[in-house]
Design an enzyme around this catalytic site. Structure first.
Site, PDB file in Angstrom:
ATOM      1  N   HIS C 120       0.860  -1.182   0.000  1.00  0.00           N
ATOM      2  CA  HIS C 120       0.000   0.000   0.000  1.00  0.00           C
ATOM      3  C   HIS C 120       0.903   1.241   0.000  1.00  0.00           C
ATOM      4  CE1 HIS C 120      -2.788   2.959   1.874  1.00  0.00           C
ATOM      5  NE2 HIS C 120      -3.776   2.180   1.455  1.00  0.00           N
ATOM      6  N   ASP C 199       3.055  -4.746   8.024  1.00  0.00           N
ATOM      7  CA  ASP C 199       1.874  -3.910   7.857  1.00  0.00           C
ATOM      8  C   ASP C 199       0.653  -4.820   7.965  1.00  0.00           C
ATOM      9  OD1 ASP C 199      -0.297  -2.478   7.034  1.00  0.00           O
ATOM     10  OD2 ASP C 199       0.570  -1.795   5.140  1.00  0.00           O
ATOM     11  N   GLN C 202      -4.598  -4.899   6.939  1.00  0.00           N
ATOM     12  CA  GLN C 202      -5.646  -5.784   6.409  1.00  0.00           C
ATOM     13  C   GLN C 202      -5.750  -7.086   7.197  1.00  0.00           C
ATOM     14  OE1 GLN C 202      -7.896  -5.260   3.966  1.00  0.00           O
ATOM     15  NE2 GLN C 202      -7.149  -3.167   3.729  1.00  0.00           N
ATOM     16  N   LYS C 225     -10.290  -0.687  10.519  1.00  0.00           N
ATOM     17  CA  LYS C 225     -10.406  -1.857   9.634  1.00  0.00           C
ATOM     18  C   LYS C 225     -10.673  -3.133  10.420  1.00  0.00           C
ATOM     19  CE  LYS C 225      -7.226   0.026   6.168  1.00  0.00           C
ATOM     20  NZ  LYS C 225      -8.006   0.405   4.984  1.00  0.00           N
ATOM     21  N   CYS C 363      -4.770   2.528  -3.762  1.00  0.00           N
ATOM     22  CA  CYS C 363      -3.528   3.023  -3.154  1.00  0.00           C
ATOM     23  C   CYS C 363      -2.381   2.046  -3.356  1.00  0.00           C
ATOM     24  CB  CYS C 363      -3.707   3.319  -1.661  1.00  0.00           C
ATOM     25  SG  CYS C 363      -4.847   4.649  -1.311  1.00  0.00           S
TER      26      CYS C 363
HETATM   27  C1  LIG Z   1      -2.328  -2.782   3.583  1.00  0.00           C
HETATM   28  C2  LIG Z   1      -2.647  -1.420   4.113  1.00  0.00           C
HETATM   29  N1  LIG Z   1      -1.694  -0.724   4.744  1.00  0.00           N
HETATM   30  C3  LIG Z   1      -1.931   0.495   5.255  1.00  0.00           C
HETATM   31  C4  LIG Z   1      -3.148   1.104   5.129  1.00  0.00           C
HETATM   32  C5  LIG Z   1      -3.355   2.458   5.709  1.00  0.00           C
HETATM   33  O1  LIG Z   1      -4.288   2.413   6.745  1.00  0.00           O
HETATM   34  P1  LIG Z   1      -4.973   3.749   7.278  1.00  0.00           P
HETATM   35  O2  LIG Z   1      -5.569   4.432   6.093  1.00  0.00           O
HETATM   36  O3  LIG Z   1      -6.018   3.259   8.215  1.00  0.00           O
HETATM   37  O4  LIG Z   1      -3.917   4.547   7.935  1.00  0.00           O
HETATM   38  C6  LIG Z   1      -4.175   0.416   4.475  1.00  0.00           C
HETATM   39  C7  LIG Z   1      -5.501   1.045   4.306  1.00  0.00           C
HETATM   40  O5  LIG Z   1      -6.081   1.065   3.265  1.00  0.00           O
HETATM   41  C8  LIG Z   1      -3.928  -0.869   3.958  1.00  0.00           C
HETATM   42  O6  LIG Z   1      -4.884  -1.567   3.338  1.00  0.00           O
END
Ligand SMILES: Cc1ncc(COP(=O)(O)O)c(C=O)c1O
Ligand SMILES: Cc1ncc(COP(=O)(O)O)c(C=O)c1O
Lengths: 405, 138, 405, 138
Positions: C120, C199, C202, C225, C363
């Site tokens: 992401h 990370d 998800q 999430k 993203c």
């Molecule tokens: C794999 C992953 N990492 C990081 C993020 C970023 O999370 P947040 O927007 O809650 O900070 C997301 C959110 O879409 C994600 O799917």
């Protein structure tokens, strides 16, 4: 006139009973209480529209985004600014950190950052970090020992002396309640193209700042101190200057394009809002603004002022009590000590009476050192407090103090 | 549990009002031997307190007993420290470990002072006493 | 077995009607829906205990602080860690930025930061910034073109080749749903004392990670999430390493002492939590954890797996549909395209049927480039979805696709 | 408002189901003159769109009319662009400023496509047309 009974009914927590006594909440400077409509809007959001914002093609995403951006409009209107000049952050602290980080780029060794002796740690420590990184120098507008406020003349002299690159000063002091003469100071700073930052964490709700009138470059605030939810703050910035700051946090939402080699970013405010924002927080803060708009500002000020004057006069009658700070231009916050008693003891006994006050250094250790004390008991009022609460408080306070004598 | 502690506990539980109770506590605080100024150093400060609390715990090898000295700049905390000293004084590590301080504070209706968020350090002090007793006991 | 009717009743939003059809929410990867108990706990907090945390001598302050720290304990227990190893942030994005900032100090020019091709933007752009500041080099574990996942052998080879200082990789891909072989990769990285970051934005809800088993150095997640509120995230870090990172934002709460000359900070987690935190967010996320704990993990996994297999098999039957990613080890997220149709058109038509899916590059622009596409339609499932919803979805999807043919 | 637009509007409002309505819209999209590939450049892209939307607005000095050319890579947006072209084509700046596009979209039950959050750029395009017309009119 403020219909105080009607107002109080809108704050469910004010009906709480604490230690068998009706809650008297005199800690609004730490965080304000929330009206039912703000609480309801969070509930409504999660039950009806919860979804991530922007790029949402589906209906929930659209609802969430529209409400989210509407709240930005509301806040902008409230402070007489444009929507694109409002950045959502997680609090005044983050807003100040974002600025400290972004403005570092403009600083050279020896440049001066000027703050006042009354600042909250959030408006001191980030600048110390900046100074450590850039070689800039932190200078302080001192507290006048007699009046316990900063002097305009001294401030002007320091501005002339240092020609500061950045001036960052609180609109109102969280410890003493002093309303600082920021309009004059901002005006004077223009002489040297100083970048002016106002820490409005305490002032936002009490003073309803007007960005056009103040003419500062940046203004920061926290939603939770202004009827809104925790976990949200804001940063106003004059658009051109705001947009010229480098990005702070990076990630989703604030991106134009990313390759593994390089990335480009959107314009402000988007470029400062990386990641999923506090959507329910923003939307419910919009409702807090609606709520404030429904209260006549003059009524609010009159009520708050009369509470303050009454509290002050009652406290002054108790021998052994020492009051601090500016007791004229004040948002309704009084810090005091009693003889040599420790504030902790006073607050612990007051808690037995259902009264919530704050004690300690209030995240203003340098100010405590200027006043030559360790801490204070702090009463911070809001428009939902009453004269009757103050009467009750004074009765209980006297009892508590007699326990200590 | 020794008699003097039981005495103290009775005084507190029998207080007719919260005012009386806190008066008792603060009176107990006055009994607490004052810690010499030289011992009020940063390294002895208990972390996370809104007021300053200094704590020394030593093990007397001959008598196999914990020696506790503590002080605070607030009256109420001083009183609570005094209660703690009554509760634990002259006990062996093993005896200390058998004491349920939570229960004692609850019975005196002072449980809320054990909340770590009250910023008085009482909970931290109890933990420290138990930790030391545990180490001595091994 | 999961009593799905009972589970669904706990999510008030699932009763919504959108465009005259029952809402089918297939966008949990963007943000999950929230159970009633989470919503209620926010309501309860603001009506009963709202107050700022820490240093609160009064009863409300005590209530707020106790619940706040209790939630930290709950999360720690949930992921098999210690409470002091959990830092609250505003989201996974902030957690990653905090790490990128803090770890910069450990990097020298030429050091390698290794990420995967599926990351992401939040796990790409902060590292690009770090590289620009430190001279470190960003390297990518490529996507295997046939399997559309990363290969373990290739990953090992790259680790051997680069001996990366930092490896930062997603537990599960938000775009493709791939569950990545992180346990093996973390294990292998120990060979070079690589600092491993996962990370888990998800994965947190779907995979319930165990920090002791994973043995990574850091793990980041977002509350929103995982059944929790917006505006909150977390960062797990092995205590010693975590505590060795320099402070990130500075201000109140995280201070030991401040003078105008210098400041000292508390230990982790406090030193990373400057300012008033998202108190209601943290407390309600604690309730989300309680909620998850009441759902048997095996039941959840079984249900999610069966939904995924069913959805996959149904989509595979529609000619013209192309599926992406790992269709075996998957959290329940499927990205697809249909012939040359634009995902935007498909999603707009699905919205007419009350179906919420996400389209775009999610993203993950670099991943899109690897797959040689502009974007996808993404369905992301959660345990509160049903087989019946998938059936309805497939019927509607076929109708929508026929409109485009 | 010209006849061809009124025709188009009728077709859409009279659609018996949303499926039919969207079929109409996408059919209109096919009528939209394709923008030559050389004109599909980044500088012409409308910001904040989930799909790519290119927009050119020029002022014909002789006829005092706005010339609009637009394209998108999605069928629905193309259809909406086509409707917009029907709505505004051959009008003078003054006539353009008298049009209430919101009302038109509402009457066609397409109002939701004007939500800026839909990421289709339609609202931005309408704003741009009005801005240009306003400037011409001065
Ligand atoms: C794999 C992953 N990492 C990081 C993020 C970023 O999370 P947040 O927007 O809650 O900070 C997301 C959110 O879409 C994600 O799917
Ligand atoms: C004057 C002032 N500035 C800044 C802050 C920091 O605000 P927050 O903790 O909401 O980030 C506060 C909060 O106490 C404050 O009173």
């Amino acid at each position: 006139m403020l219909d105080i009974d009607k107002v109080r009914k809108k704050f469910p927590i004010l009906k709480q009973v604490v230690n068998k006594q009706p809650l008297i909440y005199f800690d609004s400077g730490a965080t304000s209480q929330k009206p039912q409509c703000v609480i309801d809007s969070i509930n409504y959001f999660y039950s009806n529209s919860n979804s991530n914002v922007h790029r949402g093609i589906h209906t929930l995403g659209d609802r969430a985004t529209v409400s989210y951006e509407e709240a930005r409009n509301k806040v902008a209107k409230f402070i007489n600014a444009q929507a694109k000049e409002i950045v959502w952050t997680k609090g005044a602290t983050e807003s100040l950190n974002l600025l400290a980080n972004g403005l570092s780029n403009f600083l050279h060794p020896g440049d001066v950052i000027l703050i006042s002796a009354l600042e909250h740690h959030a408006n001191i420590v980030p600048w110390q970090q900046v100074c450590a990184n850039t070689g800039a120098i932190l200078k302080i507008i001192p507290l006048d020992e007699t009046t316990e406020k900063i002097k305009l003349e001294t401030t002007y002299q320091l501005i002339d002396l240092y020609k500061p690159k950045i001036l960052s000063i609180s609109h109102a002091s969280n410890t003493l309640g002093n309303i600082q003469p920021i309009t004059d100071i901002i005006q004077y700073s223009k002489k040297y193209q100083t970048i002016t930052i106002i820490d409005g964490a305490q002032a936002f709700m009490h003073l309803r700042p007007d960005m056009l009138k103040l003419n500062c470059d940046f203004y920061v605030f926290s939603a939770h101190k202004s009827l809104g939810p925790t976990g949200l703050g804001g940063l106003y910035g004059k658009y051109e200057l705001l947009n010229s700051l480098p990005v702070y946090q990076t990630g989703g939402e604030m991106i134009k394009s990313v390759s593994f080699d390089t990335s480009t970013f959107t314009d402000a405010p988007g470029k400062f809002e990386a990641g999923t924002p506090n959507i329910s927080g923003v939307i419910s803060f919009g409702c807090a603004i609606d709520f404030m708009n429904k209260i006549d500002f003059l009524d609010q000020k009159t009520h708050e002022k009369s509470l303050f004057i009454y509290l002050k006069s009652q406290l002054e009658k108790i021998s052994g009590i020492i009051l601090y700070g500016d007791l004229e231009l004040n948002i309704g916050t009084i810090s005091f000590n009693y003889k040599n008693e420790h504030p902790f003891d006073i607050a612990t006994l007051l808690d037995q009476c259902g009264i919530a006050v704050r004690v300690g250094n209030h995240c203003t250790q340098p100010l405590m050192r200027c006043l030559n004390i360790e801490g204070t008991v702090r009463i911070s009022l809001a428009f939902y407090n009453t004269k009757n609460e103050i009467q009750q408080f004074i009765i209980h306070l006297k009892q508590c103090l007699s326990l200590l004598d | 549990m020794n008699d003097s502690y039981i005495n103290v506990k009775n005084q507190i539980t029998q207080a007719g009002s919260w005012q009386e109770k806190y008066r008792e506590i603060m009176t107990l605080g006055k009994e607490l031997p004052v810690l010499p100024q030289e011992l009020k150093v940063d390294s002895a400060i208990v972390d996370g307190c809104e007021s300053n609390v200094w704590l020394y715990i030593n093990f007397n090898n001959e008598e196999r007993k914990l020696l506790i000295a503590a002080d605070s700049d607030t009256r109420i905390v001083k009183g609570l420290l005094s209660i703690i000293l009554y509760l634990y004084s002259d006990l062996t590590p093993n005896q200390i470990l058998l004491i349920d301080a939570n229960k004692e504070f609850e019975e005196m209706a002072l449980l809320k002072h054990l909340s770590p968020s009250r910023g008085n350090g009482i909970k931290a002090i109890l933990n420290e006493i138990n930790r030391k007793a545990y180490l001595m006991n091994k």
